[in-house]
Design a protein around this motif. Structure first.
Motif, PDB file in Angstrom:
ATOM      1  N   ALA A 658       0.606  -0.985  -0.252  1.00  0.00           N
ATOM      2  CA  ALA A 658       0.120   0.312  -0.211  1.00  0.00           C
ATOM      3  C   ALA A 658       0.816   1.286  -0.192  1.00  0.00           C
ATOM      4  CB  ALA A 658      -0.800  -0.005   1.021  1.00  0.00           C
ATOM      5  N   ALA A 659       2.077   1.946   1.104  1.00  0.00           N
ATOM      6  CA  ALA A 659       3.304   2.304   0.589  1.00  0.00           C
ATOM      7  C   ALA A 659       3.342   2.616  -0.602  1.00  0.00           C
ATOM      8  CB  ALA A 659       3.433   2.114   2.024  1.00  0.00           C
ATOM      9  N   ALA A 660       3.647   2.335  -1.302  1.00  0.00           N
ATOM     10  CA  ALA A 660       4.705   1.548  -2.601  1.00  0.00           C
ATOM     11  C   ALA A 660       3.730   2.578  -3.467  1.00  0.00           C
ATOM     12  CB  ALA A 660       4.746   0.321  -3.192  1.00  0.00           C
ATOM     13  N   LEU A 661       2.790   2.050  -3.482  1.00  0.00           N
ATOM     14  CA  LEU A 661       0.951   2.436  -4.206  1.00  0.00           C
ATOM     15  C   LEU A 661       0.874   3.761  -4.508  1.00  0.00           C
ATOM     16  CD1 LEU A 661      -1.468  -0.843  -4.766  1.00  0.00           C
ATOM     17  CD2 LEU A 661       1.208   0.104  -6.170  1.00  0.00           C
ATOM     18  N   ALA A 662       0.829   4.597  -2.912  1.00  0.00           N
ATOM     19  CA  ALA A 662       0.851   5.292  -2.742  1.00  0.00           C
ATOM     20  C   ALA A 662       1.761   6.687  -3.141  1.00  0.00           C
ATOM     21  CB  ALA A 662       0.108   5.356  -1.073  1.00  0.00           C
ATOM     22  N   ALA A 663       2.732   5.813  -3.217  1.00  0.00           N
ATOM     23  CA  ALA A 663       4.359   7.117  -2.994  1.00  0.00           C
ATOM     24  C   ALA A 663       4.007   6.848  -4.895  1.00  0.00           C
ATOM     25  CB  ALA A 663       5.177   6.308  -3.077  1.00  0.00           C
ATOM     26  N   MET A 664       3.420   6.287  -5.866  1.00  0.00           N
ATOM     27  CA  MET A 664       3.526   6.543  -7.709  1.00  0.00           C
ATOM     28  C   MET A 664       2.724   7.365  -7.409  1.00  0.00           C
ATOM     29  SD  MET A 664       3.202   2.618  -8.387  1.00  0.00           S
ATOM     30  CE  MET A 664       3.888   1.573  -7.670  1.00  0.00           C
ATOM     31  N   GLU A 665       2.615   8.297  -9.562  1.00  0.00           N
ATOM     32  CA  GLU A 665       1.791   9.399  -9.628  1.00  0.00           C
ATOM     33  C   GLU A 665       0.836   9.200 -10.666  1.00  0.00           C
ATOM     34  OE1 GLU A 665       4.633  12.052 -11.689  1.00  0.00           O
ATOM     35  OE2 GLU A 665       5.306  12.087  -9.748  1.00  0.00           O
ATOM     36  N   CYS A 666       0.817   8.103 -10.968  1.00  0.00           N
ATOM     37  CA  CYS A 666      -0.896   7.379 -11.375  1.00  0.00           C
ATOM     38  C   CYS A 666      -0.313   5.593 -11.671  1.00  0.00           C
ATOM     39  CB  CYS A 666      -0.255   7.430 -13.184  1.00  0.00           C
ATOM     40  SG  CYS A 666      -1.234   7.133 -14.519  1.00  0.00           S
ATOM     41  N   ILE A 667      -1.852   4.963 -11.434  1.00  0.00           N
ATOM     42  CA  ILE A 667      -1.923   3.648 -11.112  1.00  0.00           C
ATOM     43  C   ILE A 667      -3.749   3.930 -12.022  1.00  0.00           C
ATOM     44  CG2 ILE A 667      -2.691   2.115  -9.192  1.00  0.00           C
ATOM     45  CD1 ILE A 667      -1.107   3.174  -7.933  1.00  0.00           C
ATOM     46  N   VAL A 668      -2.828   2.313 -13.072  1.00  0.00           N
ATOM     47  CA  VAL A 668      -4.078   2.692 -13.948  1.00  0.00           C
ATOM     48  C   VAL A 668      -4.535   1.082 -13.357  1.00  0.00           C
ATOM     49  CG1 VAL A 668      -4.834   2.295 -16.333  1.00  0.00           C
ATOM     50  CG2 VAL A 668      -3.827   4.096 -15.491  1.00  0.00           C
ATOM     51  N   VAL A 669      -5.499   1.019 -13.029  1.00  0.00           N
ATOM     52  CA  VAL A 669      -6.240  -0.455 -12.533  1.00  0.00           C
ATOM     53  C   VAL A 669      -7.670  -0.954 -13.248  1.00  0.00           C
ATOM     54  CG1 VAL A 669      -8.156  -1.404 -10.563  1.00  0.00           C
ATOM     55  CG2 VAL A 669      -6.137  -0.113 -10.381  1.00  0.00           C
ATOM     56  N   GLN A 670      -7.728  -2.393 -14.322  1.00  0.00           N
ATOM     57  CA  GLN A 670      -8.240  -2.461 -15.171  1.00  0.00           C
ATOM     58  C   GLN A 670      -8.935  -3.537 -14.264  1.00  0.00           C
ATOM     59  OE1 GLN A 670      -7.980  -2.874 -19.210  1.00  0.00           O
ATOM     60  NE2 GLN A 670      -8.384  -4.551 -19.755  1.00  0.00           N
ATOM     61  N   ASP A 671     -10.489  -3.540 -14.188  1.00  0.00           N
ATOM     62  CA  ASP A 671     -11.436  -4.686 -13.241  1.00  0.00           C
ATOM     63  C   ASP A 671     -12.302  -4.719 -13.500  1.00  0.00           C
ATOM     64  OD1 ASP A 671     -11.249  -6.881 -11.663  1.00  0.00           O
ATOM     65  OD2 ASP A 671      -9.327  -6.493 -11.028  1.00  0.00           O
ATOM     66  N   LEU A 672     -13.035  -6.085 -12.770  1.00  0.00           N
ATOM     67  CA  LEU A 672     -14.800  -5.622 -12.631  1.00  0.00           C
ATOM     68  C   LEU A 672     -15.133  -5.210 -11.464  1.00  0.00           C
ATOM     69  CD1 LEU A 672     -15.128  -9.574 -13.168  1.00  0.00           C
ATOM     70  CD2 LEU A 672     -15.533  -8.034 -14.546  1.00  0.00           C
ATOM     71  N   PHE A 673     -14.086  -4.736 -10.438  1.00  0.00           N
ATOM     72  CA  PHE A 673     -15.437  -4.176  -9.512  1.00  0.00           C
ATOM     73  C   PHE A 673     -14.259  -3.748  -9.031  1.00  0.00           C
ATOM     74  CE2 PHE A 673     -16.817  -8.769  -9.506  1.00  0.00           C
ATOM     75  CZ  PHE A 673     -18.172  -8.099  -9.604  1.00  0.00           C
ATOM     76  N   LEU A 674     -14.218  -2.224  -7.527  1.00  0.00           N
ATOM     77  CA  LEU A 674     -13.532  -1.457  -7.438  1.00  0.00           C
ATOM     78  C   LEU A 674     -12.659  -2.187  -5.987  1.00  0.00           C
ATOM     79  CD1 LEU A 674     -15.382   2.008  -7.544  1.00  0.00           C
ATOM     80  CD2 LEU A 674     -13.227   1.555  -7.987  1.00  0.00           C
ATOM     81  N   ASN A 675     -11.439  -2.716  -5.964  1.00  0.00           N
ATOM     82  CA  ASN A 675     -10.706  -3.731  -5.241  1.00  0.00           C
ATOM     83  C   ASN A 675     -10.690  -2.403  -4.191  1.00  0.00           C
ATOM     84  OD1 ASN A 675      -9.145  -3.335  -7.248  1.00  0.00           O
ATOM     85  ND2 ASN A 675      -8.662  -5.140  -8.399  1.00  0.00           N
ATOM     86  N   GLU A 676      -9.348  -3.225  -3.657  1.00  0.00           N
ATOM     87  CA  GLU A 676      -8.563  -2.708  -2.599  1.00  0.00           C
ATOM     88  C   GLU A 676      -6.722  -1.746  -3.498  1.00  0.00           C
ATOM     89  OE1 GLU A 676      -8.390  -3.352   0.786  1.00  0.00           O
ATOM     90  OE2 GLU A 676     -10.504  -3.986  -0.254  1.00  0.00           O
ATOM     91  N   THR A 677      -7.390  -2.530  -4.520  1.00  0.00           N
ATOM     92  CA  THR A 677      -5.464  -1.626  -5.320  1.00  0.00           C
ATOM     93  C   THR A 677      -5.936  -0.738  -5.936  1.00  0.00           C
ATOM     94  OG1 THR A 677      -4.495  -3.657  -5.957  1.00  0.00           O
ATOM     95  CG2 THR A 677      -4.228  -2.224  -6.898  1.00  0.00           C
ATOM     96  N   ALA A 678      -7.597  -0.464  -6.285  1.00  0.00           N
ATOM     97  CA  ALA A 678      -8.359   0.568  -6.937  1.00  0.00           C
ATOM     98  C   ALA A 678      -8.094   1.758  -6.094  1.00  0.00           C
ATOM     99  CB  ALA A 678      -9.399   0.011  -7.248  1.00  0.00           C
ATOM    100  N   LYS A 679      -7.869   1.726  -4.763  1.00  0.00           N
ATOM    101  CA  LYS A 679      -8.587   2.370  -3.664  1.00  0.00           C
ATOM    102  C   LYS A 679      -6.853   3.672  -3.601  1.00  0.00           C
ATOM    103  CE  LYS A 679     -10.395  -0.219  -0.067  1.00  0.00           C
ATOM    104  NZ  LYS A 679     -10.330  -0.926   1.395  1.00  0.00           N
TER     105      LYS A 679
END
Length: 957
Positions: A658-679
């Protein structure tokens, strides 16, 4: 065409036994030639003569109880049942005579007299074999009243969320009972009572939901009336067309008929000609498909600038252009290698191919990885080193010719239930079983099977155990010397022989480390080496260790040393967890390999792709997912395209992810549902389910099977179209009219897929790679005459203890696994009635460890490791040994991966999920992480509602 199939697959009676001899007989005046061992019913059906029947079906052994399939045989007294009567040379059979017609009508009249007269409102109307057979035998009225002894007022059992049991419609044909026994192997059903009191009973006369029934659907499929019927059929009515496709759950890859009304799925029925499942299924594939139309599915693209802002719905063009612009901005500011992607093991081969192509051709980097990194990457490495190919060696059918099966670090009954049913059938026929697992899984001991050996190995010591088994095989002269001499590298074998022969590798020397008594190890080793055809099936309990690759090599060593590779009934067989994890690896989803497991540094291989794709490819390996996360925290990795994976829930050390994802500038999630990563995402691209796309999956036996679109994508685009559109927005053109064109490209550039095409898949149903000029119809069994690498190579497997060892402060070892009703991170199954069986992750703890801590079943317990802490409800059980605790990871709020650590396999960085040193204590409140998760979840819900209502940004994280 396989696109549309008949609504009901007609039965032909019991199949013929394998025989080289033929028998000639006469049926209704026709001369018939069939194999010896064929039933009269089957022989007649093969020549277009359909004998009436109710209890007979080609998926079950002949039973002969319904008495409808009676025939006359010249020279014999009476009227034998054609389903149980075997053909004989010169036999003369009559299937239609006046006497037979009278007998059949009388039998059918008795059935109908005890059956409700509600054909117009019956849910099986139009799909009822009793109704069909009444017409076939010419029954027009019933002489017997329905006011006598009967069971027409029997209560319905509606307890199962997917099917109903209406005892008033039961004709006691036994088909459901036999399906539960023969096909599934659960023995959950029986016939209770006598005469008119006879009825099918689940368990000890329990409701279905409370019994041992595993809801595989075999009983429902076998039922010839509306006694057992899917609730979806009751609600929607009979389907009117069907399309063949492949299940999107585990790596078994079951074939299904999606039975439809327009674009509405009415039911999923296992395909009898599916070579992976042979007409069987599990609760997930058979019933848990409602997630595809669940109300929580996101169907429109969304963007936001920061993760503490509400989502904003936009058009596809705006979302894709925004994502492309952000990725290009990041690369200009931070360098070409500052972005990467994750492919999905739930998506098709064609979709995965496009994602890795996008990374290499459009991003200009090799920063691509897949979920196999955290599950079966040691399989790829270990088998490549020893056998030369990164995949299993056999078909699932092969298990029916095994004499001794080793199941190691796998729980097929829960994770691969259709394969488990076939294995259990073979065990009931007399095959021997060795289970190597810290936990007592269902295969160890059940009412109808029992493992010959359960080696209850201490977590983290798999390599030590297998090396000690090898010690026995070598020192007791059990090596298949001729096989090894002919098939394997001599120098490597002699080095291995000397290594495993050392006294420190004996079972006695290793007993303290493994916890397995030496005599048990010796007995199991002898059984595997001398018991005939020996096969090994293994799962994540092998690979998800710091020595996962070493253990895979130790497995291959054992198989080669005993000559158990290269024919049916033997082999090394990894049980893949997700539906297309094998395919995602085949398609080049690792940062060091191009498709077909060829290294990116190979100039010749790279030049083929460069010529076809029109770009220059990088010769250096890219970043693994673990490297991407570390680089994000260091500030050099800024953008991620994540297709169909929820790494916040599935990857180890959740807080680090989670800390690593929060440090990124652009995360593109392609999925069916708003999952934990989509946060943590800035762009959300709504994905499509397997029912909304065309393509292929590759299962654990290397079987390539077609996935067919049964309804139009609810989001407007299939996943392959989304990736192609993103590539186009990035300036690299991808122009495909259909996934078949992507497969043509795969075949053009991947030697093991060179002979694969949609036309061939339509003709043959499925193919197992390698499929090329040498094997135009595929390769069911690998390494028959020689190993792929030429000579098999024995590898030294020195046991190195894991850093994750129990200590005074962390005295227990946590290991993880799956449960039957839920799947992976639960994104799909949690949105189905499967939660009726498993609504939370529980912590299994041994009675002694529980007593030491004052813990009872149902208590909340805190689990603390060096990475973090979470709280689960305890279940006290001796399924786990003292010193070991166990849980699943299907629910995000459980936080199972909050406590797993960054310890990983030495060769592949596969996380050591199966060994985490922990302390367990009784608590009364959630952990800090769970409180933060709940708060974060509430905020995300508010942001979603703000999007829906046009509200303003909600501050805070």
């Amino acid at each position: 065409m396989l696109e549309t199939v008949l609504m009901r697959e007609r039965d032909l009676g019991t199949p013929a036994r394998e025989s080289a001899q033929t028998v000639v007989l006469t049926i209704d005046g026709f001369e018939v030639t069939v194999p010896e061992g064929t039933s009269v019913m089957r022989a007649a059906a093969e020549y277009g003569i359909n004998i009436p029947r109710l209890c007979a079906t080609d998926s079950l052994e002949a039973f002969g109880s319904c008495r409808l399939c009676l025939v006359q045989i010249e020279g014999r007294r009476g009227y034998p049942a054609s389903c149980t009567t075997l053909v004989e040379d010169g036999m003369v059979v009559h299937t239609e005579t006046p006497k037979l017609r009278d007998l059949r009508r009388n039998v059918m009249e008795l059935y109908i007299s005890d059956h409700p007269l509600d054909c117009l409102t019956c849910p099986a109307n139009g799909d009822c074999e009793l109704q069909d057979m009444a017409g076939v035998v010419g029954l027009r009225n019933v002489r017997y009243g329905q006011d006598g002894a009967n069971h027409l007022d029997a209560a319905k059992d509606e307890s199962n969320p997917y099917f109903t049991y209406d005892a008033s419609k039961c004709i006691v044909c036994n088909r459901c009972v036999r399906a539960c026994e023969e096909t599934q192997g659960t023995f959950a059903l029986t016939i209770s009572g006598r005469g008119f009191d006879s009825r099918v009973s689940a368990g000890q006369d329990q409701p279905f939901l409370e019994s041992e029934c595993v809801s595989c659907g075999a009983c429902v499929q076998a039922c010839p009336t509306a006694t057992l019927r899917e609730k979806s059929v009751i609600d929607l009515g009979q389907p009117e067309h069907a399309i063949l496709t492949t299940c999107a759950y585990c790596g078994v890859g079951c074939g299904f008929r999606a039975e439809m009304k327009g674009q509405t799925v009415v039911r999923m029925v296992p395909w009898k000609d599916g070579k992976a499942n042979r007409g069987h299924s599990c609760v997930k594939g058979r019933f848990a498909w409602g997630y595809a139309t669940h109300k929580e599915r996101v169907l429109k693209p969304m963007i936001r600038n920061r993760i503490d802002e509400p989502w904003r719905e936009v058009s596809w063009d705006e979302a894709l252009n925004h994502a492309a612009s952000e990725f290009r901005r990041i690369q200009q500011a931070h360098g070409r290698d500052s972005i990467g992607a994750l492919t999905s093991s739930r998506c098709t081969n064609e979709e995965t191919w496009l994602v890795q192509k996008l990374v290499r051709a459009a991003f200009g980097t090799n920063n691509v990885d897949t979920c196999a990194r955290v599950c079966h990457s040691p399989t790829g490495y270990g088998l490549k080193q020893t056998l030369g190919e990164s995949a299993g060696t056999q078909t699932f059918d092969s298990v029916m010719k095994t004499d001794v099966a080793i199941v190691m670090g796998a729980n097929p009954s829960s994770a691969h239930p259709v394969f488990a049913s076939r294995l259990k059938k073979r065990l009931r026929q007399g095959a021997k079983l060795i289970v190597i697992d810290p936990r007592r899984i269902e295969l160890v001991s059940s009412p109808h099977i029992k493992a010959d050996y359960h080696l209850q190995v201490r977590p983290g010591t798999n390599t030590a155990l297998l090396t000690s088994m090898a010690h026995v095989i070598v020192t007791e002269g059990l090596v298949a010397e001729d096989y090894v001499r002919e098939r394997c590298e001599t120098e490597a074998f002699e080095q291995w022989r000397a290594f495993v022969s050392r006294p420190e590798n004996s079972p006695e020397a290793m007993e303290e480390a493994t916890g397995v008594p030496a005599d048990q190890v010796r007995g199991a080793a002898r059984l595997y080496a001398m018991g005939g055809n020996g096969s090994i099936y293994y799962g994540l309990g092998v690979t998800e260790h710091s020595q996962g690759s070493t253990t895979v090599m130790a497995i291959a060593n054992l198989a080669m040393a005993t000559g158990n590779i290269g024919r049916e009934g033997v082999g090394v067989n990894p049980l893949r967890g997700q539906n297309n994890v094998q395919g995602s690896c085949d398609m080049g989803s690792f940062p060091h390999e191009l498709p077909g497991y060829r290294h990116v540094s190979d100039d010749g291989v790279r030049s083929q792709f460069e010529a076809d794709w029109g770009v220059v490819l990088q010769p250096e390996p890219g970043l693994r997912i673990t490297n991407m996360l570390d680089a994000a925290l260091e500030g050099s990795f800024k953008g991620l395209y994540c297709q169909g994976e929820d790494i916040v829930q599935s990857d180890p050390n959740t807080q680090h992810v989670a800390a690593a994802l929060a440090a990124m500038e652009c995360i593109v999630v392609q999925d069916l549902f708003l999952n934990e990563t989509a946060k943590y995402a800035h762009v959300f691209l709504p994905g499509s389910s397997f029912m909304e796309k065309d393509g292929t999956f590759t299962n654990a036996e290397r079987r390539i099977s077609r996935v067919r679109k049964v309804m139009e994508p609810l989001n407007g685009k299939a996943d392959w179209e989304i990736t192609a559109a993103l590539s186009n927005a990035l300036g690299y053109p991808m122009d495909y009219a259909h996934p078949s064109e992507i497969m043509d490209e795969i075949a053009r550039l991947t030697p093991t897929f060179a002979g694969v095409s949609y036309d061939k898949l339509e003709r043959l149903g499925s193919l197992q790679w390698p499929c090329n000029d040498d094997a135009p119809e595929g390769t069911p069994t690998m390494h028959i005459d020689a190993f792929v690498r030429g000579k098999g190579r024995f590898m030294l497997t020195q046991y190195v203890p894991s850093d994750e060892r129990s200590t005074r402060k962390l005295p227990l070892l946590l290991t993880t696994g799956r449960i039957l009703s839920q799947y992976n991170v639960g994104a799909q199954t949690r949105r189905t009635p499967n939660v009726s069986w498993h609504s939370e992750d529980l912590l299994e703890i041994h009675p002694q460890d529980a007593e030491d801590r004052g813990v009872d079943s149902g208590d909340w317990v805190g689990i603390r490791s060096r990475s973090g802490e979470t709280v689960l409800r305890a279940i006290v059980t001796d399924r786990v040994p003292p010193g070991v605790v166990y849980t699943t990871f299907h629910f995000p709020e459980s936080g199972a991966n909050v406590v797993t650590t960054d310890s990983s396999d030495w060769a592949t960085n596969c996380p050591e999920y199966k060994v985490t040193a922990v302390q367990v204590m009784r608590v009364s409140q959630p952990s800090d992480w769970q409180r933060n998760w709940s708060r974060f979840n509430d905020i995300q819900e508010m942001l979603l509602k703000a999007r829906e209502t046009g509200g303003q940004t909600v501050a805070g994280k």
